[in-house]
Design a protein around this motif. Sequence first.
Motif, PDB file in Angstrom:
ATOM      1  N   VAL A 164       0.845  -1.202   0.000  1.00  0.00           N
ATOM      2  CA  VAL A 164       0.000   0.000   0.000  1.00  0.00           C
ATOM      3  C   VAL A 164       0.875   1.245   0.000  1.00  0.00           C
ATOM      4  CG1 VAL A 164      -1.633   1.355   1.393  1.00  0.00           C
ATOM      5  CG2 VAL A 164      -2.023  -1.093   1.038  1.00  0.00           C
ATOM      6  N   SER A 165       2.014   1.194   0.708  1.00  0.00           N
ATOM      7  CA  SER A 165       2.910   2.350   0.755  1.00  0.00           C
ATOM      8  C   SER A 165       3.503   2.663  -0.610  1.00  0.00           C
ATOM      9  CB  SER A 165       4.041   2.101   1.761  1.00  0.00           C
ATOM     10  OG  SER A 165       4.984   1.166   1.251  1.00  0.00           O
ATOM     11  N   ARG A 166       3.510   1.684  -1.511  1.00  0.00           N
ATOM     12  CA  ARG A 166       4.022   1.900  -2.865  1.00  0.00           C
ATOM     13  C   ARG A 166       2.923   2.356  -3.828  1.00  0.00           C
ATOM     14  NH1 ARG A 166       8.700  -2.406  -4.673  1.00  0.00           N
ATOM     15  NH2 ARG A 166      10.292  -1.673  -3.214  1.00  0.00           N
ATOM     16  N   GLY A 167       1.717   2.596  -3.302  1.00  0.00           N
ATOM     17  CA  GLY A 167       0.648   3.133  -4.122  1.00  0.00           C
ATOM     18  C   GLY A 167      -0.381   2.131  -4.597  1.00  0.00           C
ATOM     19  N   TYR A 168      -0.232   0.844  -4.202  1.00  0.00           N
ATOM     20  CA  TYR A 168      -1.210  -0.158  -4.609  1.00  0.00           C
ATOM     21  C   TYR A 168      -2.412  -0.106  -3.662  1.00  0.00           C
ATOM     22  CZ  TYR A 168       2.651  -2.010  -7.378  1.00  0.00           C
ATOM     23  OH  TYR A 168       3.686  -2.146  -8.269  1.00  0.00           O
ATOM     24  N   SER A 169      -3.595  -0.457  -4.169  1.00  0.00           N
ATOM     25  CA  SER A 169      -4.793  -0.473  -3.336  1.00  0.00           C
ATOM     26  C   SER A 169      -4.744  -1.650  -2.375  1.00  0.00           C
ATOM     27  CB  SER A 169      -6.049  -0.577  -4.212  1.00  0.00           C
ATOM     28  OG  SER A 169      -6.104  -1.849  -4.841  1.00  0.00           O
ATOM     29  N   LEU A 170      -5.622  -1.626  -1.366  1.00  0.00           N
ATOM     30  CA  LEU A 170      -5.673  -2.736  -0.408  1.00  0.00           C
ATOM     31  C   LEU A 170      -6.009  -4.042  -1.118  1.00  0.00           C
ATOM     32  CD1 LEU A 170      -5.694  -3.944   2.435  1.00  0.00           C
ATOM     33  CD2 LEU A 170      -8.092  -3.217   2.646  1.00  0.00           C
ATOM     34  N   THR A 171      -6.976  -4.004  -2.036  1.00  0.00           N
ATOM     35  CA  THR A 171      -7.365  -5.219  -2.762  1.00  0.00           C
ATOM     36  C   THR A 171      -6.199  -5.750  -3.580  1.00  0.00           C
ATOM     37  OG1 THR A 171      -9.664  -4.476  -2.895  1.00  0.00           O
ATOM     38  CG2 THR A 171      -8.986  -6.207  -4.413  1.00  0.00           C
ATOM     39  N   ASP A 172      -5.486  -4.850  -4.273  1.00  0.00           N
ATOM     40  CA  ASP A 172      -4.332  -5.277  -5.066  1.00  0.00           C
ATOM     41  C   ASP A 172      -3.227  -5.850  -4.179  1.00  0.00           C
ATOM     42  OD1 ASP A 172      -5.458  -4.601  -7.474  1.00  0.00           O
ATOM     43  OD2 ASP A 172      -4.511  -2.628  -7.598  1.00  0.00           O
ATOM     44  N   SER A 173      -2.991  -5.214  -3.041  1.00  0.00           N
ATOM     45  CA  SER A 173      -1.924  -5.687  -2.157  1.00  0.00           C
ATOM     46  C   SER A 173      -2.239  -7.077  -1.612  1.00  0.00           C
ATOM     47  CB  SER A 173      -1.702  -4.697  -1.001  1.00  0.00           C
ATOM     48  OG  SER A 173      -2.797  -4.697  -0.116  1.00  0.00           O
ATOM     49  N   LEU A 174      -3.523  -7.338  -1.293  1.00  0.00           N
ATOM     50  CA  LEU A 174      -3.914  -8.667  -0.820  1.00  0.00           C
ATOM     51  C   LEU A 174      -3.780  -9.700  -1.940  1.00  0.00           C
ATOM     52  CD1 LEU A 174      -7.045  -7.792   1.358  1.00  0.00           C
ATOM     53  CD2 LEU A 174      -4.781  -8.461   2.164  1.00  0.00           C
ATOM     54  N   LEU A 175      -4.146  -9.291  -3.171  1.00  0.00           N
ATOM     55  CA  LEU A 175      -4.010 -10.189  -4.312  1.00  0.00           C
ATOM     56  C   LEU A 175      -2.539 -10.519  -4.564  1.00  0.00           C
ATOM     57  CD1 LEU A 175      -5.154 -11.695  -6.766  1.00  0.00           C
ATOM     58  CD2 LEU A 175      -5.015  -9.538  -8.047  1.00  0.00           C
ATOM     59  N   PHE A 176      -1.682  -9.516  -4.539  1.00  0.00           N
ATOM     60  CA  PHE A 176      -0.254  -9.740  -4.748  1.00  0.00           C
ATOM     61  C   PHE A 176       0.312 -10.663  -3.676  1.00  0.00           C
ATOM     62  CE2 PHE A 176       0.444  -5.371  -6.993  1.00  0.00           C
ATOM     63  CZ  PHE A 176      -0.333  -5.825  -8.053  1.00  0.00           C
ATOM     64  N   THR A 177      -0.085 -10.411  -2.422  1.00  0.00           N
ATOM     65  CA  THR A 177       0.420 -11.237  -1.324  1.00  0.00           C
ATOM     66  C   THR A 177      -0.024 -12.681  -1.473  1.00  0.00           C
ATOM     67  OG1 THR A 177       0.318  -9.288   0.115  1.00  0.00           O
ATOM     68  CG2 THR A 177       0.581 -11.426   1.185  1.00  0.00           C
ATOM     69  N   MET A 178      -1.278 -12.862  -1.914  1.00  0.00           N
ATOM     70  CA  MET A 178      -1.782 -14.214  -2.126  1.00  0.00           C
ATOM     71  C   MET A 178      -0.981 -14.920  -3.212  1.00  0.00           C
ATOM     72  SD  MET A 178      -5.591 -15.496  -3.268  1.00  0.00           S
ATOM     73  CE  MET A 178      -5.381 -14.900  -4.946  1.00  0.00           C
ATOM     74  N   ILE A 179      -0.692 -14.225  -4.305  1.00  0.00           N
ATOM     75  CA  ILE A 179       0.067 -14.823  -5.400  1.00  0.00           C
ATOM     76  C   ILE A 179       1.482 -15.173  -4.932  1.00  0.00           C
ATOM     77  CG2 ILE A 179       1.071 -14.399  -7.676  1.00  0.00           C
ATOM     78  CD1 ILE A 179      -1.388 -12.660  -8.286  1.00  0.00           C
ATOM     79  N   MET A 180       2.103 -14.269  -4.201  1.00  0.00           N
ATOM     80  CA  MET A 180       3.449 -14.534  -3.702  1.00  0.00           C
ATOM     81  C   MET A 180       3.484 -15.762  -2.803  1.00  0.00           C
ATOM     82  SD  MET A 180       5.284 -10.871  -2.905  1.00  0.00           S
ATOM     83  CE  MET A 180       3.869  -9.885  -2.468  1.00  0.00           C
ATOM     84  N   ASN A 181       2.395 -16.009  -2.091  1.00  0.00           N
ATOM     85  CA  ASN A 181       2.369 -17.131  -1.163  1.00  0.00           C
ATOM     86  C   ASN A 181       2.208 -18.475  -1.853  1.00  0.00           C
ATOM     87  OD1 ASN A 181       2.594 -16.609   1.835  1.00  0.00           O
ATOM     88  ND2 ASN A 181       1.251 -14.938   1.245  1.00  0.00           N
ATOM     89  N   VAL A 182       2.029 -18.462  -3.180  1.00  0.00           N
ATOM     90  CA  VAL A 182       2.140 -19.723  -3.915  1.00  0.00           C
ATOM     91  C   VAL A 182       3.535 -20.306  -3.700  1.00  0.00           C
ATOM     92  CG1 VAL A 182       2.150 -20.757  -6.214  1.00  0.00           C
ATOM     93  CG2 VAL A 182       0.404 -19.067  -5.621  1.00  0.00           C
ATOM     94  N   GLY A 183       4.520 -19.412  -3.588  1.00  0.00           N
ATOM     95  CA  GLY A 183       5.876 -19.867  -3.277  1.00  0.00           C
ATOM     96  C   GLY A 183       5.947 -20.579  -1.951  1.00  0.00           C
ATOM     97  N   SER A 184       5.146 -20.142  -0.959  1.00  0.00           N
ATOM     98  CA  SER A 184       5.110 -20.820   0.348  1.00  0.00           C
ATOM     99  C   SER A 184       4.640 -22.259   0.210  1.00  0.00           C
ATOM    100  CB  SER A 184       4.181 -20.062   1.301  1.00  0.00           C
ATOM    101  OG  SER A 184       4.664 -18.785   1.582  1.00  0.00           O
TER     102      SER A 184
END
Length: 479
Positions: free
Chosen positions: A313-333
């Motif tokens: 969010v601090s980089r300008g992404y919306s809350l929905t986008d930030s949650l989506l990005f985090t979810m995608i990144m957690n595929v690595g988990s």
Amino acid sequence: MSTSTPASIPPGVDPVPASALSSALDRIGFTRVQGAVILLLMAGLFFDSLEQNSTGAMGPLIKDSLGIGNAQLTFINTATVIGGLVGRLIGGYIADRWGRRVALSLNLLVYTLGGLISAASVSYEMLLASRFIVGIGLGGEFTVGLAILAELVATRHRGSLLATLNISSGGIGNIASFGFFMLVLGPLGGVLGGDDTSWRWTYVILAVPALLVVFFRRYLPESPRFLLSKGRVDEANRSLTRLASGSIAGLRDPGPTKQFVTDADILPTTASTSYAEVFRGQNLRRTAAVGAASWMSFGAQVTLLFLMPILLVSRGYSLTDSLLFTMIMNVGSLFGACAACYLAGRVRRRPTVMTAAVLGCVSAVAFATLANSVATILVLGAVFQFFTMMLNTMLSVWTPELFPTSIRGMGTSIVNGIGNVAGAVMPFAALFFFDRAGVAGVFFMIAAMYVLLVVVARFGPETFGQSLEEVNEKELVAA
């Protein structure tokens, strides 16, 4: 009593005769009963994962609803983590004193109570207290689950099956949690009453299904190792009979009890069931080495999970986008946990942990310096999450193998609790670096933690290919 030893015992490790209990579990192997046990443990850990990520995901809504800032929001996360530490200590003691199954049932009942109080919170202070209660309920879930599963399965399957718990918690749980939060706080937010109430209903949705898991857990077999350590030979044989039945129906009615162990198979135990034993002799050396590794590993993971939506969010992404990005990144988990599940049954613990820490350090530096677009954020974030979860999973496999049966719950709780404290402290350190160097500062801090992890892991004992008795009871038998 069988004298066979696993062919995969590392060179330089002196074998001891396998106990009758260990031999019995090796003969039983992996059946539907152990599969059902794993599913019941994974269900509880799934809720643990959702709760661990909830404050960070719902942070912006909670801040607006209660009129608080980032520091107060971080304290809410800290309250949950500290509650988890208390819950681990209580759960570990209950597990070693009165049984693994008793501790697992109490955990989720307390968690449900705390979740419902969170939903009804009318002030910041009330929410803070409720998250502490939630932490207590979930604190012992993972550590007691590790202890009982380690004691229920054959040596050859132990590493891989212990790692499956993190597939539920850190793999599937992390992906599903951010997808869940994105759904209930986004499209379903209006149905749930808007920004001011949707986070409250989310806490209800997370709490109530846990009661169903409690109902089915009453069929869990008690650990035969725990029962034998208490001299309860008949009950240990009954538990082994349930495991050997090979069917889900056998959990309730396994038929006549078979004799797997006798009074002669009761191994020596530590002098008392107390936390002091965790800090004596060989236990102290093991606690210090793997506990320090847990601090670095779990502290880095919790910091990232908690702060990632805020960082994006601090980089300008919306809350929905930030949650989506985090979810995608957690595929690595998920892939990291699966990789650890494969490796845990095939390679040594210590070099695997050290290698994962080195690669985690490299990926953290890469994210700090190269993640400047959506594509690089997602790819490098997923790579970093892969090594983070691979590392955490291998540590979770290693930890319950390090302690005798009489203090396994407490020893696992202490090591995991050290990481729990790191989860409470390190987000504050991360905020310090974030305020001064942005996202790069946070990831450079995490990279430094992984460097230290490589150093401390070198002092942990190797346990791969050995039964729990071979790893832990030799000194007691000699005495």
